[in-house]
Structures are given as C-alpha cells and as structure tokens.
Design a protein around this motif. Structure first.
Motif, PDB file in Angstrom:
ATOM      1  N   LEU A 100       0.826  -1.208   0.000  1.00 61.49           N
ATOM      2  CA  LEU A 100       0.000   0.000   0.000  1.00 61.49           C
ATOM      3  C   LEU A 100       0.862   1.260   0.000  1.00 61.49           C
ATOM      4  CD1 LEU A 100      -2.780  -1.106   2.532  1.00 61.49           C
ATOM      5  CD2 LEU A 100      -3.057  -0.786   0.060  1.00 61.49           C
ATOM      6  N   GLU A 101       1.935   1.258   0.788  1.00 63.57           N
ATOM      7  CA  GLU A 101       2.818   2.428   0.895  1.00 63.57           C
ATOM      8  C   GLU A 101       3.632   2.660  -0.365  1.00 63.57           C
ATOM      9  OE1 GLU A 101       3.877   2.097   5.687  1.00 63.57           O
ATOM     10  OE2 GLU A 101       5.086   1.077   4.169  1.00 63.57           O
ATOM     11  N   GLU A 102       4.214   1.586  -0.899  1.00 61.07           N
ATOM     12  CA  GLU A 102       5.229   1.727  -1.936  1.00 61.07           C
ATOM     13  C   GLU A 102       4.708   1.523  -3.358  1.00 61.07           C
ATOM     14  OE1 GLU A 102       8.539  -0.793  -1.047  1.00 61.07           O
ATOM     15  OE2 GLU A 102       8.763  -0.044   1.015  1.00 61.07           O
ATOM     16  N   GLU A 103       3.598   0.843  -3.511  1.00 62.36           N
ATOM     17  CA  GLU A 103       3.123   0.541  -4.860  1.00 62.36           C
ATOM     18  C   GLU A 103       1.712   1.052  -5.124  1.00 62.36           C
ATOM     19  OE1 GLU A 103       3.867  -3.433  -6.274  1.00 62.36           O
ATOM     20  OE2 GLU A 103       5.595  -3.703  -4.941  1.00 62.36           O
ATOM     21  N   VAL A 104       0.768   0.674  -4.273  1.00 64.54           N
ATOM     22  CA  VAL A 104      -0.632   0.988  -4.562  1.00 64.54           C
ATOM     23  C   VAL A 104      -0.892   2.489  -4.497  1.00 64.54           C
ATOM     24  CG1 VAL A 104      -3.026   0.598  -3.875  1.00 64.54           C
ATOM     25  CG2 VAL A 104      -1.369  -1.284  -3.732  1.00 64.54           C
ATOM     26  N   ALA A 105      -0.640   3.120  -3.356  1.00 60.31           N
ATOM     27  CA  ALA A 105      -0.925   4.558  -3.211  1.00 60.31           C
ATOM     28  C   ALA A 105      -0.107   5.416  -4.183  1.00 60.31           C
ATOM     29  CB  ALA A 105      -0.699   4.999  -1.768  1.00 60.31           C
ATOM     30  N   PRO A 106       1.201   5.179  -4.334  1.00 61.31           N
ATOM     31  CA  PRO A 106       1.950   6.007  -5.305  1.00 61.31           C
ATOM     32  C   PRO A 106       1.393   5.909  -6.720  1.00 61.31           C
ATOM     33  CG  PRO A 106       3.462   4.888  -3.831  1.00 61.31           C
ATOM     34  CD  PRO A 106       2.111   4.315  -3.553  1.00 61.31           C
ATOM     35  N   GLU A 107       0.999   4.699  -7.135  1.00 63.54           N
ATOM     36  CA  GLU A 107       0.490   4.544  -8.493  1.00 63.54           C
ATOM     37  C   GLU A 107      -0.862   5.237  -8.661  1.00 63.54           C
ATOM     38  OE1 GLU A 107      -0.843   0.676 -10.907  1.00 63.54           O
ATOM     39  OE2 GLU A 107       1.338   0.798 -10.637  1.00 63.54           O
ATOM     40  N   PHE A 108      -1.694   5.187  -7.646  1.00 65.65           N
ATOM     41  CA  PHE A 108      -3.008   5.818  -7.710  1.00 65.65           C
ATOM     42  C   PHE A 108      -2.877   7.330  -7.822  1.00 65.65           C
ATOM     43  CE2 PHE A 108      -6.731   7.813  -5.760  1.00 65.65           C
ATOM     44  CZ  PHE A 108      -7.791   7.139  -6.356  1.00 65.65           C
ATOM     45  N   TYR A 109      -1.968   7.909  -7.058  1.00 61.63           N
ATOM     46  CA  TYR A 109      -1.863   9.373  -7.008  1.00 61.63           C
ATOM     47  C   TYR A 109      -0.873   9.953  -8.023  1.00 61.63           C
ATOM     48  CZ  TYR A 109      -4.712   9.382  -2.783  1.00 61.63           C
ATOM     49  OH  TYR A 109      -5.751   9.252  -1.900  1.00 61.63           O
ATOM     50  N   ARG A 110      -0.106   9.105  -8.697  1.00 64.10           N
ATOM     51  CA  ARG A 110       0.862   9.602  -9.671  1.00 64.10           C
ATOM     52  C   ARG A 110       0.162   9.859 -11.005  1.00 64.10           C
ATOM     53  NH1 ARG A 110       4.399   5.807  -9.117  1.00 64.10           N
ATOM     54  NH2 ARG A 110       3.697   4.498 -10.827  1.00 64.10           N
ATOM     55  N   SER A 111       0.066  11.128 -11.388  1.00 64.62           N
ATOM     56  CA  SER A 111      -0.650  11.458 -12.613  1.00 64.62           C
ATOM     57  C   SER A 111       0.096  12.541 -13.381  1.00 64.62           C
ATOM     58  CB  SER A 111      -2.066  11.949 -12.299  1.00 64.62           C
ATOM     59  OG  SER A 111      -2.029  13.144 -11.548  1.00 64.62           O
ATOM     60  N   SER A 112      -0.274  12.636 -14.628  1.00 63.34           N
ATOM     61  CA  SER A 112       0.293  13.697 -15.459  1.00 63.34           C
ATOM     62  C   SER A 112      -0.517  14.972 -15.220  1.00 63.34           C
ATOM     63  CB  SER A 112       0.236  13.275 -16.932  1.00 63.34           C
ATOM     64  OG  SER A 112      -1.086  12.904 -17.274  1.00 63.34           O
ATOM     65  N   GLY A 113      -0.285  15.989 -15.996  1.00 62.29           N
ATOM     66  CA  GLY A 113      -0.936  17.270 -15.777  1.00 62.29           C
ATOM     67  C   GLY A 113      -2.449  17.225 -15.890  1.00 62.29           C
ATOM     68  N   ASP A 114      -2.993  16.178 -16.568  1.00 63.94           N
ATOM     69  CA  ASP A 114      -4.445  16.108 -16.742  1.00 63.94           C
ATOM     70  C   ASP A 114      -5.146  15.431 -15.571  1.00 63.94           C
ATOM     71  OD1 ASP A 114      -3.648  13.501 -17.076  1.00 63.94           O
ATOM     72  OD2 ASP A 114      -4.334  13.317 -19.154  1.00 63.94           O
ATOM     73  N   GLY A 115      -4.386  15.047 -14.542  1.00 62.02           N
ATOM     74  CA  GLY A 115      -4.989  14.443 -13.365  1.00 62.02           C
ATOM     75  C   GLY A 115      -5.343  12.974 -13.510  1.00 62.02           C
ATOM     76  N   ILE A 116      -4.921  12.349 -14.585  1.00 64.42           N
ATOM     77  CA  ILE A 116      -5.246  10.937 -14.805  1.00 64.42           C
ATOM     78  C   ILE A 116      -4.030  10.078 -14.472  1.00 64.42           C
ATOM     79  CG2 ILE A 116      -5.933   9.202 -16.497  1.00 64.42           C
ATOM     80  CD1 ILE A 116      -7.265  11.478 -18.080  1.00 64.42           C
TER      81      ILE A 116
END
Length: 711
Positions: A658-674
């Motif tokens: 959850l700390e290292e893979e799930v949450a970072p991937e969910f919140y990592r987005s480009s300028g369009d918020g996706i």
C-alpha cells in the motif's frame, strides 16, 4: 415447470387491482426478479417513490403496496416512466419467451439445483453470504442461457440474522420476521386450490411442508416451508432461521431440504434429469432418490446407485472441521423411518458418511455422504480442487491424491447483477451492446485496451463518488446508533470521493484475518492519514457462535480513536447484498487476506474486478489462478503452520504494498490528473479477468467438465 406459475400471475393481478390501472405493468414485473438485472429495471421501480424504495429494501411488491397514494398517482400520470416500464416488460417478456436449451437435459427433465441458501436479491433474505450469492448468480446465469433448470431451497421465516455493533465493537444479533405475502412469491396449489404439501419423516415426527415459488428470470425457485398448522411448534421451527445453531433442528433442515425437496418436485410433476447439490446440506437427496427406486428387495447400494448416476456435488469447504458432522446416534434417530423404507438399518446409511466406514466411533459427515452418493464432485477453484483431493484422499485409499475423483470448477459472478451503470454504459460503448452474450470469449474484452484513459478514469471516479455518498450517510447513522460522540459520528461525513478507497467486506471468520489490517496501528494510521491518504471500508458478519470472529471486530474498534481513523476508516453494520453492490462497484482496491489454503474460492473480488477495481489478495482461492503479476497485487499463498510468523509477514507486506506501490500509483498522474499507470493496470485486469471469472464461464465449465462426464 408450470407448477406455481398461475399462482404468481394471480398474485400480480391482485396487486394490480390495488394501484392505479396504468401501473399494472409494474405489478406484472414485480413477480419475476428478471427486472433486477435489466439496465433500467431497478430505476423504473425506484422512480415511483425513491424514499419508499429504499425503506422496503428494493422489494417491488412492498413498494406498490406501501407507496403513498399521491406518489402512485404521479407515477401513473408520468408518460416517460410508463414508457420505460412498457419497454422493460417487453425486454423481460422477450427474454423469458426463448426456448429452453436441451443439450444437457430437457425442459421435461430439467436440472434440479439444491442449495440451503439463495442470495438472488437483497429484498428476499434467505442467504447468509458467499454460498448464497453464488447460488443466486447461478440461477440468473442459467436464466440468461435458457437452461432447463429448477431450484429447490427452504423458506426461512426469519432468514439470517441482522447485525448490530455496539460502541465497543461487539456484535449483537437479532432476527426479523419475513412475511411471504409481502414478497414476490406465491404458494403452489393443486387442482383443488389448496396448497400442495409433502411430508417427511424426521425422527418420530411426520413434518408437513408447503411450497412457495419465486421466479428468477426463467428459473423457478421452489422453497419448502414447515410453517403449517399440521405441525407442532417445534416442527414449524425447522424453517425458521438459516444455519440455526441447534444441531437437531439443523439436521432436520437438511432432511427437509434433501428428502422433502425431491418429494416436492415429484408432487409438482417435475422429474429431474440431473440433480446438482450446492454443498452437503442437501445430501439426503440420495436417500429419497434411492427410496423411489427401491423395489423392496436387493441392496441399499444398488438402490443408491440409481440416484448416484444423476447426482452432482459441489463442495465449498477446504478444511475437515468446516464440514458438518453429527454423532451417529443422532443421525440414526433422524433417519430411522426412511432407513426402514429402504430395508436397512440406519447404521448402513451412516457408514456412508464416514471417511472410514468401518470406524464406528467416527461421526457422520454430510460431505462424505454426498461424495459417496454422487457420480461427480468438484471444488470451486483450481487450488481448492487440489486441497479437496488431498483432504478426502482417505476415502479412496487405493488412489493417489491426484487421482481422487474431485475436479474443480472455479466460481464466477453474474456480471449484469454486479456491474455499476456507468461501467455498463462504458463497456457497451466500446465492446458492443451484445458484449455480455460474448463475455466468455477473451476477444470480446480486447477493445478494453483502446478505451481512452479519461473515459475509464471518469467512470471509476463516478462510481467511487456514488459509493462514498452512500457510505457517508450509512456510517454516520451507524455511529449515531452506537451512541458514539457526535463529533466522531459526524467525522464519517468527511470521507472524500477523490481519495484512494479500499474495501474489506466478507464473512468474518477468523481465517479471513481482518486483524492484519491493524497489526501495526501506528504505521497503518500514518498511511491512512498521510500525504497519499487511503480510506478503508470494512463490513461483515461473524456467525452468532463464532466468538473468535466477533473479537476481530472488537479489536478493530480498539483503534477507533487513533488520529485519522474517524474520517478515513468506516465499519458498516449489517452487511448484505445491497451494501455489497455499493462496495464492489466503488472501491478502488479489494483486499482479501485468507490464511492459505483456507479460501475455497471467494467471489466478492470478481465483482469488484468487472467494475474496474483492482485486487490485493493472498494467492489463494480464485486469485491463485487469476493473478498474472500485472493485473493487481498479491501476498504469498504458501502454507505456513507458524501462524503468528505468517500473520506478521503478511501484515508487513500488505502495508508495504500500500505504501510503496498501490498509493503512489493511484496518485501519480500527469498534468491532466489521470493516473496513467493505474488505468493501464485496470485495463489489464478487465481484459485478463473479465472473460475468466464471470458466471457464464462457470456454467460452461459445469456443462463440459461435470454434467457431461460419467454419463
């Protein structure tokens, strides 16, 4: 399969006379649950009176009985609603008019499916959890595929228990009376207009039961009910509650379901060509099949063999202790009369329910009895098949483990039942409107890769937001009902529709390991309330006699005052099918933490998958064959007899993921918020898991691997 059909039609006609004439179409629709998995079906009824629809648990009969006069009048004067209702009736009628398939059996000799519980809709509470939800999904998929199938169960007047959690996290149970006259069901009657009844000798008592019919699309479900004036109060209690604690009553339920179910079919003129037992609760079917063919001479085994040739058995329980067993004398007392009709002593029958038939001290097991009296048996996932063969190998000592005659059919879910409307519309757009007819073909799901990231992400945001709105209301109400401080109760309204939300909802047995979520409370709370926050939704019931399961919830509540808990973690009372639909449609990640190899299959994660959710689960049950390394996340499925060490290891790995893979991937987005990587993982999950874990693939497997073998 005409028995009871005219009675349902009369009930619909009677209901129509109590409401404005233009709404007669809704009365007709109400008495067949086929509306429930039409894209517009639930909304048509809801739009009559949305508040009442919620209050009656989406029961269409009660809606039309209880809606205020002005609401009914407004609906009757609403041309748009009436047009939608007419279109819905046209779709339902066309679906039901299709001829039954005859590749397996024929409509004259249908498949008879026996189960102790059925979870086909939240308004009909004769289910407890996954086993019932699976049975309901099988009936719906059988209807979609026009299978010639009838189903048999029991009508529990108080259903399964309702759950209330107190301020300390302890579960309290209560039961609510179910009035069949306010459900979409009708008593099956004979030519004389009186209810058709059957009798079953249970111990020294002749128990009389009547039969109710419920239509699940093209599948009639017949439910036996012992609440008859001929019966003693004790006999009436047999069909009072699902999975009742008293062992004598539980054994009587199994006799009524198995022996009585066959007698009920015979009384209605239904001769099954194949009998499918969903778990061992209906194992005594074989005794009645044998009795019908017993000539008064010859051996019990010869009589049983006739029924055995047409009986299929699905086992769901991967540990010996989870399979119901009873002392030999208790079973002997229950079976005394029917054993006499077969010309044998009860002990001869009891021996068939022992792993070692000659071991007189061994109790009688319904699973062993079902395995010995069925021509084919299966577990409910690939791994469960392996576990079951090893577990029951002693019944076939001459065979190697791999040769034990138990195959597997991995469970699947009825996709239209569990699919959120936004996701349904998105898949219609990109897969073609007939994609559900082709859902078992991997090629059907290939266009998922071409769905624009924004469209897929927007659907996920919409379904999460809808769920959070539901959770905010429900969690605040639950906390207030527990007498929590107002500030704590109202904090649940702060749940955020834009925050990563994970779900853990299931039957709360100890092996499901709810405790892993908070083994390290400080670390978990940092994760929940950190810069990349996570919301956690938890729900589930422990069996009334499962003290260990109840303590799991109590331990969770010990952390409720930790910083960040109140507005990021919610435990939702009284988990049922309706709540499950909200959660599986909205959660971003579905967590399953069984102690391997104790998860026979599991299905809630499959429901989440088709809605674009992702799995973070132990490699056990269905996930052991679904995970490919890129379509979700996994914890080790290795068996470890040092449970403390395994729990610590899994708890650490869960938080690390959850700390290292799930949450970072969910919140990592480009300028369009996706979050592009997240959406790519969702696409892969849909494409790889969609064709494999729907109920359509499951029924195809039953047909090929089980029903057509050994004939």
């Amino acid at each position: 399969m005409q028995a009871g059909r005219s009675e349902l039609e009369r009930a619909a006609t009677a209901l129509a006379t109590r409401i404005p004439e233009p709404l007669g179409v809704l009365a007709r629709l109400a008495y067949n649950y086929r509306w429930a998995w039409d894209p517009d079906g639930p909304a048509v009824f809801r739009d009559v009176d949305a508040d009442r629809w919620e209050r009656v648990a989406e029961n269409p009969v009660r809606l039309l009985q209880e809606a205020a006069t002005d609401r009914l009048a407004a609906a009757a004067a609403n041309p748009e609603l009436l047009a939608r209702a007419a279109a819905l009736e046209e779709r339902v009628s066309a679906d039901l008019a299709r001829p039954r398939r005859d590749e397996i059996t024929t409509a004259e000799r249908p498949i008879a499916y026996f189960s102790a519980e059925y979870g086909f809709h939240g308004s009909f509470p004769i289910y407890s959890g996954g086993l019932g939800a699976l049975a309901g999904d099988i009936l719906k998929e059988a209807s979609d595929r026009a299978w010639p199938l009838v189903a048999v169960g029991l009508l529990y007047r108080e259903g399964y228990f309702r759950q209330r959690i107190d301020g300390g996290g302890w579960q309290h149970e209560y039961w609510v009376d179910t009035d069949p006259d306010r459900l979409p069901t009708a008593l099956v009657t004979g030519d004389d207009g009186e209810p058709i009844t059957i009798t079953v000798p249970i111990g020294d008592t002749e128990v009389t039961a009547q039969i109710w019919r419920v239509d699940i699309g093209g599948i009639p479900l017949y439910l036996l009910d012992a609440d008859r004036p001929e019966n003693t109060q004790t006999a009436r209690w047999i069909t009072s509650r699902l999975y009742i604690g008293d062992e004598d009553t539980r054994l009587a339920q199994y006799m009524l379901l198995g022996v009585g179910g066959v007698r009920a079919l015979e009384a209605m003129g239904i001769e099954p060509g194949l009998v499918h037992l969903n778990e061992g609760h209906a194992a005594f079917v074989s005794l009645e099949l044998a009795r019908r063919h017993y000539s008064g001479t010859g051996s019990l085994s010869a009589a049983l063999e006739i029924g055995r040739k047409q009986t299929i058995f699905t086992t769901h329980t991967p540990v010996p202790a989870g399979n119901d067993t009873y002392p030999a004398q208790q079973v002997a007392d229950t079976l005394a009369h029917i054993a006499g009709t077969l010309g044998v002593e009860a002990e001869e029958i009891i021996a068939l329910g022992r792993t070692n038939p000659e071991e007189g001290a061994e109790p009688f097991g319904v699973t062993q009895f079902a395995l010995r009296t069925s021509r084919a048996a299966n577990g409910v996932s690939r791994r469960h098949g392996e576990v079951a063969r090893e577990m029951w190998q002693a019944m076939w000592p001459e065979k190697a483990v791999d040769d034990v005659p138990i195959t597997y059919v991995t469970n699947g879910v009825h996709i239209p039942t569990w699919l959120g409307q936004p996701m349904w519309e998105l898949l219609n757009k990109h897969l073609g409107e007939d994609w559900l007819d082709r859902a078992t073909d991997p090629a059907t799901w290939a266009p998922v890769d071409d769905i624009p990231a924004k469209e897929l992400w927007d659907v996920r945001k919409t379904q999460r937001a809808d769920m959070i709105t539901y959770v905010q209301h429900r969690a605040v109400a639950d906390r207030l009902s527990r007498d929590e401080p107002r500030a704590y109760a109202e904090a649940a309204a702060n749940m955020d529709p834009d925050v990563l939300t994970i779900g853990f909802a299931r039957r709360l047995a100890t092996y499901k390991r709810l405790n892993l979520l908070l083994q390290d409370v400080e670390r978990a709370m940092k994760l929940v309330a950190g810069d990349r926050p996570i919301q956690v939704l938890i729900a589930g019931k422990a069996h009334p006699r499962d003290e260990g399961g109840k303590r799991l919830v109590q331990a969770l509540f010990e952390s409720k005052n930790a910083p960040g808990f109140a507005d990021r973690v919610a435990y939702l009372n009284d988990y049922d099918l309706r709540m499950a639909a909200w959660l599986v449609r909205g959660c971003d990640v579905w967590i399953n933490l069984p102690r391997p190899p104790l998860e026979a299959s599991g299905t809630s994660g499959m429901k989440n998958v088709v809605n674009g959710g992702l799995q973070l689960s132990v490699l056990d049950g269905w996930w052991a064959e679904g995970y490919d390394g890129h379509n979700g996340w996994s914890l080790s499925g290795d068996v470890d007899h040092d449970h403390g060490a395994q729990d610590a290891r899994h708890a650490h790995e869960l938080l690390r993921l959850l700390e290292e893979e799930v949450a970072p991937e969910f919140y990592r987005s480009s300028g369009d918020g996706i979050p592009r990587d997240w959406v790519a993982r969702v696409r892969r999950s849909l494409r790889t898991l969609g064709p494999e874990f729907g109920a359509g693939r499951m029924l195809e497997d039953y047909e090929k691997k089980v029903y057509k073998t050994g004939l």
